[in-house]
Design a protein around this motif. Structure first.
Motif, PDB file in Angstrom:
ATOM      1  N   THR A  46       4.022   8.356   3.540  1.00 12.20           N
ATOM      2  CA  THR A  46       3.831   8.564   4.973  1.00 12.20           C
ATOM      3  C   THR A  46       2.336   8.563   5.277  1.00 12.20           C
ATOM      4  OG1 THR A  46       3.861  10.951   4.614  1.00 12.20           O
ATOM      5  CG2 THR A  46       5.944   9.915   5.243  1.00 12.20           C
ATOM      6  N   PRO A  47       1.975   8.257   6.512  1.00 18.22           N
ATOM      7  CA  PRO A  47       0.554   8.242   6.874  1.00 18.22           C
ATOM      8  C   PRO A  47      -0.070   9.640   6.782  1.00 18.22           C
ATOM      9  CG  PRO A  47       1.841   7.020   8.476  1.00 18.22           C
ATOM     10  CD  PRO A  47       2.816   7.725   7.593  1.00 18.22           C
ATOM     11  N   ALA A  85       0.839  -1.205   0.000  1.00 16.84           N
ATOM     12  CA  ALA A  85       0.000   0.000   0.000  1.00 16.84           C
ATOM     13  C   ALA A  85       0.870   1.250   0.000  1.00 16.84           C
ATOM     14  CB  ALA A  85      -0.928   0.002   1.212  1.00 16.84           C
ATOM     15  N   ARG A  86       1.912   1.223   0.785  1.00 21.25           N
ATOM     16  CA  ARG A  86       2.824   2.368   0.862  1.00 21.25           C
ATOM     17  C   ARG A  86       3.498   2.618  -0.485  1.00 21.25           C
ATOM     18  NH1 ARG A  86       8.006   2.837   4.819  1.00 21.25           N
ATOM     19  NH2 ARG A  86       8.114   5.094   4.834  1.00 21.25           N
ATOM     20  N   THR A 110      -4.033   5.218   5.927  1.00 17.03           N
ATOM     21  CA  THR A 110      -3.931   5.795   4.590  1.00 17.03           C
ATOM     22  C   THR A 110      -2.536   6.348   4.397  1.00 17.03           C
ATOM     23  OG1 THR A 110      -6.273   6.401   4.659  1.00 17.03           O
ATOM     24  CG2 THR A 110      -4.920   7.464   2.977  1.00 17.03           C
ATOM     25  N   TYR A 111      -1.931   5.986   3.258  1.00 20.32           N
ATOM     26  CA  TYR A 111      -0.603   6.491   2.898  1.00 20.32           C
ATOM     27  C   TYR A 111      -0.759   7.571   1.837  1.00 20.32           C
ATOM     28  CZ  TYR A 111       1.471   2.521   5.312  1.00 20.32           C
ATOM     29  OH  TYR A 111       1.857   1.617   6.264  1.00 20.32           O
ATOM     30  N   GLY A 112      -0.013   8.666   2.015  1.00 25.20           N
ATOM     31  CA  GLY A 112      -0.010   9.740   1.034  1.00 25.20           C
ATOM     32  C   GLY A 112       1.038   9.504  -0.033  1.00 25.20           C
ATOM     33  N   PHE A 130      -5.145   3.444   0.704  1.00 29.97           N
ATOM     34  CA  PHE A 130      -5.387   2.968   2.069  1.00 29.97           C
ATOM     35  C   PHE A 130      -5.289   1.453   2.154  1.00 29.97           C
ATOM     36  CE2 PHE A 130      -9.668   3.161   0.257  1.00 29.97           C
ATOM     37  CZ  PHE A 130     -10.240   1.969   0.689  1.00 29.97           C
ATOM     38  N   PHE A 131      -4.913   1.020   3.348  1.00 29.51           N
ATOM     39  CA  PHE A 131      -4.843  -0.393   3.711  1.00 29.51           C
ATOM     40  C   PHE A 131      -5.935  -0.595   4.750  1.00 29.51           C
ATOM     41  CE2 PHE A 131      -3.560  -3.679   6.671  1.00 29.51           C
ATOM     42  CZ  PHE A 131      -3.124  -4.700   5.856  1.00 29.51           C
ATOM     43  N   ARG A 132      -6.857  -1.542   4.471  1.00 29.44           N
ATOM     44  CA  ARG A 132      -7.957  -1.807   5.401  1.00 29.44           C
ATOM     45  C   ARG A 132      -7.894  -3.251   5.866  1.00 29.44           C
ATOM     46  NH1 ARG A 132     -13.029  -1.226   2.488  1.00 29.44           N
ATOM     47  NH2 ARG A 132     -12.629  -3.365   1.880  1.00 29.44           N
TER      48      ARG A 132
END
Length: 178
Positions: free
Chosen positions: A124-125, A59-60, A118-120, A71-73
């Protein structure tokens, strides 16, 4: 003349020798099966932890690669989904079912109830689109084994969002400890 066996000698096993062999085999199996079951359950914990860690890393990297929020859910137990967009209408990138190698694994998360990070675009978160608290830690253990036999693992997220796997039962300062 062919080499004939001396009289009174036979080839093969007697019934008693066969029964002794089967008994020894049965005793060895009875002693080994519980250890094998414990090993299998702990392997499921490791599979779930590695899968979650790999999903977080994916995800990152997708966020950086696509220059967008990803995002990772966490889904039920050790299942997860990676997607872009918003959680209500996601554009799914990858998903993993909890049944893929880790059925008997249970998880607890910190903060309680959190399921999304959520990663931008910088990896980074960033704040979650639904304004929920971001996921920071996932603890995994067995739903089948007792506490003494279970090899619990933790996937913790660093300040920069990088996931790392550790053993919560090791003492501080030990390699692999949290």
């Amino acid at each position: 003349m062919l080499n004939a066996l001396p009289t009174g000698k036979s080839l093969g096993f007697t019934l008693i020798e066969l029964m002794i062999g089967i008994t020894i085999f049965a005793i060895a199996m009875a002693m080994g099966v519980p250890s094998y079951q414990t090993w299998m359950q702990n392997t499921q914990i490791r599979n779930a932890a590695e899968s979650i860690q790999n999903g977080l890393q994916r995800a990152r990297s997708e966020a950086v690669k696509g220059n967008t929020n990803v995002f990772f859910r966490l889904d039920t137990n050790s299942g997860w989904t990676i997607a872009s967009g918003v959680p209500a209408t996601p554009n799914v990138i990858e998903t993993r079912s909890a049944n893929e190698g880790s059925r008997n694994v249970t998880r607890t998360v910190l903060p309680a109830g959190a399921t999304i990070i959520t990663y931008g675009s910088l990896g980074t978160p960033v704040p979650n689109a639904d304004a929920s608290a971001p996921l920071t830690e996932i603890n995994l253990d067995s739903s089948v084994l007792g506490a003494a036999d279970s090899r619990d693992l933790r996937v913790a997220l660093g300040v920069g969002g990088n996931p790392r796997m550790c053993d919560p039962n090791l003492t501080a300062g030990t390699v692999g400890a949290c």
